[in-house]
Design a protein around this motif. Structure first.
Motif, PDB file in Angstrom:
ATOM      1  N   VAL A 223       0.836  -1.202   0.000  1.00 48.96           N
ATOM      2  CA  VAL A 223       0.000   0.000   0.000  1.00 48.96           C
ATOM      3  C   VAL A 223       0.869   1.250   0.000  1.00 48.96           C
ATOM      4  CG1 VAL A 223      -1.742   1.314   1.272  1.00 48.96           C
ATOM      5  CG2 VAL A 223      -1.927  -1.172   1.122  1.00 48.96           C
ATOM      6  N   TYR A 224       1.945   1.237   0.775  1.00 48.67           N
ATOM      7  CA  TYR A 224       2.837   2.399   0.810  1.00 48.67           C
ATOM      8  C   TYR A 224       3.482   2.643  -0.553  1.00 48.67           C
ATOM      9  CZ  TYR A 224       6.608   5.575   1.906  1.00 48.67           C
ATOM     10  OH  TYR A 224       7.452   6.652   1.893  1.00 48.67           O
ATOM     11  N   ARG A 225       3.889   1.562  -1.221  1.00 53.01           N
ATOM     12  CA  ARG A 225       4.508   1.708  -2.545  1.00 53.01           C
ATOM     13  C   ARG A 225       3.533   2.320  -3.547  1.00 53.01           C
ATOM     14  NH1 ARG A 225       4.388  -1.849  -6.631  1.00 53.01           N
ATOM     15  NH2 ARG A 225       3.691  -3.534  -5.250  1.00 53.01           N
ATOM     16  N   LEU A 226       2.249   1.955  -3.436  1.00 55.93           N
ATOM     17  CA  LEU A 226       1.253   2.439  -4.387  1.00 55.93           C
ATOM     18  C   LEU A 226       0.710   3.822  -4.010  1.00 55.93           C
ATOM     19  CD1 LEU A 226      -0.745  -0.894  -4.865  1.00 55.93           C
ATOM     20  CD2 LEU A 226       0.910   0.133  -6.451  1.00 55.93           C
ATOM     21  N   PHE A 227       0.584   4.056  -2.694  1.00 50.68           N
ATOM     22  CA  PHE A 227      -0.026   5.308  -2.232  1.00 50.68           C
ATOM     23  C   PHE A 227       0.807   5.919  -1.099  1.00 50.68           C
ATOM     24  CE2 PHE A 227      -3.429   2.297  -3.442  1.00 50.68           C
ATOM     25  CZ  PHE A 227      -3.938   2.958  -4.554  1.00 50.68           C
ATOM     26  N   PRO A 228       2.026   6.357  -1.397  1.00 49.73           N
ATOM     27  CA  PRO A 228       2.915   6.822  -0.320  1.00 49.73           C
ATOM     28  C   PRO A 228       2.383   8.043   0.434  1.00 49.73           C
ATOM     29  CG  PRO A 228       3.834   7.320  -2.490  1.00 49.73           C
ATOM     30  CD  PRO A 228       2.683   6.407  -2.718  1.00 49.73           C
ATOM     31  N   SER A 229       1.820   9.005  -0.273  1.00 54.90           N
ATOM     32  CA  SER A 229       1.326  10.208   0.393  1.00 54.90           C
ATOM     33  C   SER A 229       0.173   9.899   1.334  1.00 54.90           C
ATOM     34  CB  SER A 229       0.889  11.252  -0.641  1.00 54.90           C
ATOM     35  OG  SER A 229       1.981  11.666  -1.429  1.00 54.90           O
ATOM     36  N   LEU A 230      -0.731   9.029   0.886  1.00 52.80           N
ATOM     37  CA  LEU A 230      -1.859   8.640   1.722  1.00 52.80           C
ATOM     38  C   LEU A 230      -1.373   7.918   2.969  1.00 52.80           C
ATOM     39  CD1 LEU A 230      -4.887   8.213   2.271  1.00 52.80           C
ATOM     40  CD2 LEU A 230      -4.761   6.131   0.858  1.00 52.80           C
ATOM     41  N   MET A 231      -0.446   6.996   2.819  1.00 55.12           N
ATOM     42  CA  MET A 231       0.038   6.251   3.961  1.00 55.12           C
ATOM     43  C   MET A 231       0.775   7.165   4.953  1.00 55.12           C
ATOM     44  SD  MET A 231      -0.705   3.036   4.227  1.00 55.12           S
ATOM     45  CE  MET A 231       0.624   2.246   5.122  1.00 55.12           C
ATOM     46  N   GLN A 232       1.540   8.108   4.441  1.00 52.74           N
ATOM     47  CA  GLN A 232       2.236   9.034   5.351  1.00 52.74           C
ATOM     48  C   GLN A 232       1.237   9.881   6.119  1.00 52.74           C
ATOM     49  OE1 GLN A 232       5.607  11.212   3.976  1.00 52.74           O
ATOM     50  NE2 GLN A 232       6.422   9.509   2.787  1.00 52.74           N
ATOM     51  N   TRP A 233       0.165  10.311   5.450  1.00 51.26           N
ATOM     52  CA  TRP A 233      -0.865  11.097   6.124  1.00 51.26           C
ATOM     53  C   TRP A 233      -1.545  10.281   7.229  1.00 51.26           C
ATOM     54  CZ3 TRP A 233      -6.247  10.528   6.557  1.00 51.26           C
ATOM     55  CH2 TRP A 233      -6.918  11.645   7.057  1.00 51.26           C
ATOM     56  N   ILE A 234      -1.847   9.016   6.929  1.00 53.29           N
ATOM     57  CA  ILE A 234      -2.483   8.154   7.931  1.00 53.29           C
ATOM     58  C   ILE A 234      -1.567   7.951   9.125  1.00 53.29           C
ATOM     59  CG2 ILE A 234      -3.277   5.800   8.383  1.00 53.29           C
ATOM     60  CD1 ILE A 234      -4.299   5.723   5.469  1.00 53.29           C
ATOM     61  N   MET A 235      -0.291   7.693   8.871  1.00 52.49           N
ATOM     62  CA  MET A 235       0.639   7.450   9.972  1.00 52.49           C
ATOM     63  C   MET A 235       0.839   8.691  10.825  1.00 52.49           C
ATOM     64  SD  MET A 235       3.484   4.789   8.482  1.00 52.49           S
ATOM     65  CE  MET A 235       3.821   5.662   6.950  1.00 52.49           C
ATOM     66  N   GLN A 236       0.865   9.864  10.200  1.00 52.95           N
ATOM     67  CA  GLN A 236       1.014  11.097  10.956  1.00 52.95           C
ATOM     68  C   GLN A 236      -0.209  11.343  11.852  1.00 52.95           C
ATOM     69  OE1 GLN A 236       1.713  13.811   7.729  1.00 52.95           O
ATOM     70  NE2 GLN A 236       3.946  13.617   7.853  1.00 52.95           N
ATOM     71  N   LYS A 237      -1.386  10.987  11.357  1.00 52.96           N
ATOM     72  CA  LYS A 237      -2.621  11.214  12.125  1.00 52.96           C
ATOM     73  C   LYS A 237      -2.766  10.211  13.266  1.00 52.96           C
ATOM     74  CE  LYS A 237      -4.296  14.685   9.796  1.00 52.96           C
ATOM     75  NZ  LYS A 237      -4.430  16.015  10.422  1.00 52.96           N
ATOM     76  N   THR A 238      -2.211   9.028  13.101  1.00 53.76           N
ATOM     77  CA  THR A 238      -2.435   7.981  14.103  1.00 53.76           C
ATOM     78  C   THR A 238      -1.263   7.805  15.061  1.00 53.76           C
ATOM     79  OG1 THR A 238      -1.602   6.305  12.546  1.00 53.76           O
ATOM     80  CG2 THR A 238      -3.993   6.695  12.605  1.00 53.76           C
ATOM     81  N   SER A 239      -0.144   8.487  14.798  1.00 53.09           N
ATOM     82  CA  SER A 239       1.031   8.298  15.664  1.00 53.09           C
ATOM     83  C   SER A 239       0.932   9.152  16.918  1.00 53.09           C
ATOM     84  CB  SER A 239       2.304   8.650  14.897  1.00 53.09           C
ATOM     85  OG  SER A 239       2.309  10.006  14.527  1.00 53.09           O
TER      86      SER A 239
END
Length: 266
Positions: A250-266
């Motif tokens: 998922v990160y390889r396909l949608f890196p910006s989305l995954m970074q946004w999710i991780m920033q919101k949940t960390s």
């Protein structure tokens, strides 16, 4: 003549499971880790499976000890077929609470130790025109993880080392491959370090990690050992183990989305 494997970090967890699996598959095993008593327990289990075991207490962050490990293994067995670089530590905490000493420690164990073993055994592999190097990394070497900059840096370095070595050594008969575990429910917490602005925050990170280890997303040491066996037996370049296979894709396909999710949940 039986095949022989060297495994670092072999006294517990992934390393122990890998040693027992390779023994079951007919390999003699060289075991390396810092704690002699634990190493001897694993060595006894390997011998109970009908294989030879050589336990060599080694701090893999010390190049002299690594050189001794390889020299001793070759003195006893005369040939090595597989090197499994597995020893490692984990570190969680914000970058502002990670000291230079922390950085040096994690790079020494997670990266330099791998390079030390490879440099020491490479002349033997080149002379024989064959050999396999397995670098056990992490899904944190395929994607960033919150508050784990030092850890991910060390694992990204291992990924780069593995992929570039493969390019260089494959034409010379040497197979270089990677196994990238997700969080693994072994003796992980014993080797994990946590940093924060104070002890309370460090304990918060510790509890978060402990909670993850007790969920279904955590892999088992035997899962990672099986992946290590698979890359060796089937000459695969890489296996990402467990839930990490999904998240890294998922990160390889949608890196910006995954970074946004991780920033919101960390």
């Amino acid at each position: 003549m039986s095949p022989t494997v060297i495994i670092t970090g072999a006294s517990q967890g992934i390393g122990k499971a890998t040693a027992l699996l390779f023994a079951q598959q007919g390999y003699d095993v060289v075991l390396a880790a810092r704690q002699p008593e634990r190493l001897e327990v694993v060595a006894a289990e390997v011998r109970n499976l009908g294989r030879q075991a050589l336990a060599i207490p080694t701090d893999v962050s010390q190049v002299e000890q690594v050189n001794h490990l390889i020299e001793k293994a070759l003195d006893v067995y005369s040939h090595i077929d597989v090197l499994v670089n597995n020893a490692g530590i984990c570190m969680t905490g914000p970058i502002e609470n990670t000291s230079l000493s922390d950085w040096q420690q994690i790079m020494n164990v997670n990266f330099w130790a791998y390079l030390y073993t490879i440099q020491a055994i490479l002349p033997h592999f080149l002379q024989r025109g064959t050999g396999t190097i397995v670098n056990v990394g992490s899904f944190g070497g395929k994607m960033p993880l919150p508050n784990m900059t030092a850890y991910c840096t060390s694992k990204y370095a291992v990924t780069g080392l593995t992929e570039t070595l493969r390019l260089e050594l494959q034409p010379k008969g040497i197979h270089v491959c990677a196994v990238q575990p997700s969080v693994t429910n072994s003796d992980f917490m014993e080797r994990s370090q946590f940093r924060g602005k104070d002890e309370q925050e460090a304990q918060k990170y510790r509890q978060q990690m402990n909670d993850i280890l007790n969920t279904a997303v955590a892999s088992q040491p035997e899962d990672v050992a099986q992946a290590i066996w698979d890359v060796v037996k089937h000459h695969k370049d890489e296996i990402v183990v467990g839930s990490g296979a999904v998240t890294t894709t998922v990160y390889r396909l949608f890196p910006s989305l995954m970074q946004w999710i991780m920033q919101k949940t960390s």
